[in-house]
Design a protein around this motif. Structure first.
Motif, PDB file in Angstrom:
ATOM      1  N   ARG A   1       1.728  -6.776 -12.104  1.00  0.00           N
ATOM      2  CA  ARG A   1       2.779  -7.769 -12.381  1.00  0.00           C
ATOM      3  C   ARG A   1       2.520  -9.040 -11.590  1.00  0.00           C
TER       4      ARG A   1
ATOM      5  N   GLU B   1      11.365 -10.497 -11.098  1.00  0.00           N
ATOM      6  CA  GLU B   1      10.342  -9.458 -11.292  1.00  0.00           C
ATOM      7  C   GLU B   1       9.238  -9.577 -10.254  1.00  0.00           C
ATOM      8  N   ARG B   2       8.844 -10.810  -9.947  1.00  0.00           N
ATOM      9  CA  ARG B   2       7.794 -11.019  -8.945  1.00  0.00           C
ATOM     10  C   ARG B   2       8.277 -10.593  -7.559  1.00  0.00           C
TER      11      ARG B   2
END
Length: 178
Positions: A79, A159-160
């Motif tokens: 990711r 998300e990061r």
């Protein structure tokens, strides 16, 4: 809290007894209840067990936890390797041979004919903000225009951050195995 203990009486094979659910669990990794025992050992340690946790059961729980951490770490690293939505991504090209050769008179050798190939396509960054209309509960009130951070950027940042948290908390032996 669920309580377990090893039962070695009345049977030829050992099994795990769950006193909370009055359930006998075979020592079989394919059994879902056995996997729940391992999950309980991972989450609660010795507190979920009546007496000492047998070495082979603790080793199985440790292996399961290691494999879960390794899988989570790999997903998180993948990711983080993705481009940042707010920044976009630059195009990447490289020169590749076409399979054709031509004679170079200066070097007096055959040389490959090269062609520039796009290996990574460019992606434009998204707009940093978006405008939306906000409506009041008051029927007579006019809607108000509001500017907010682009939701695509917000989700990307969240998300990061979650992926980075996984990377930061992953034990070094797990990282070394990746």
């Amino acid at each position: 809290m669920i309580m377990f203990n090893i039962n070695t009486t009345n049977t030829l094979a050992s099994n795990i007894y769950c006193s909370t659910h009055e359930l006998y669990i075979p020592l079989d990794p394919a059994n879902r209840h056995y996997q729940e025992v391992l999950d309980a050992i991972i989450a609660e340690g010795a507190a979920c067990f009546d007496g000492d946790i047998p070495e082979d059961l603790q080793a199985a729980a440790d292996e399961k936890q290691f494999n879960q951490q390794l899988a989570d770490y790999r997903v998180a690293v993948a990711r983080l390797a993705q481009y940042i939505v707010a920044d976009g991504r630059a195009e990447v090209t490289e020169m590749q041979p076409t399979g054709e050769q031509v004679w170079n008179e200066e070097t007096e050798e055959m040389e490959d004919v090269m062609h520039e190939v796009i290996t990574v396509t460019a992606i434009e960054p998204v707009e940093p903000t978006v405008t939306r209309m906000v409506y009041s509960d008051d029927i007579e009130a006019e809607p108000v225009e509001e500017t907010i951070e682009n939701p695509l950027i917000t989700v990307d940042n969240e998300e990061r951050a979650a992926a980075q948290a996984v990377v930061d908390t992953t034990p070094q032996p797990v990282k070394d195995a990746a």
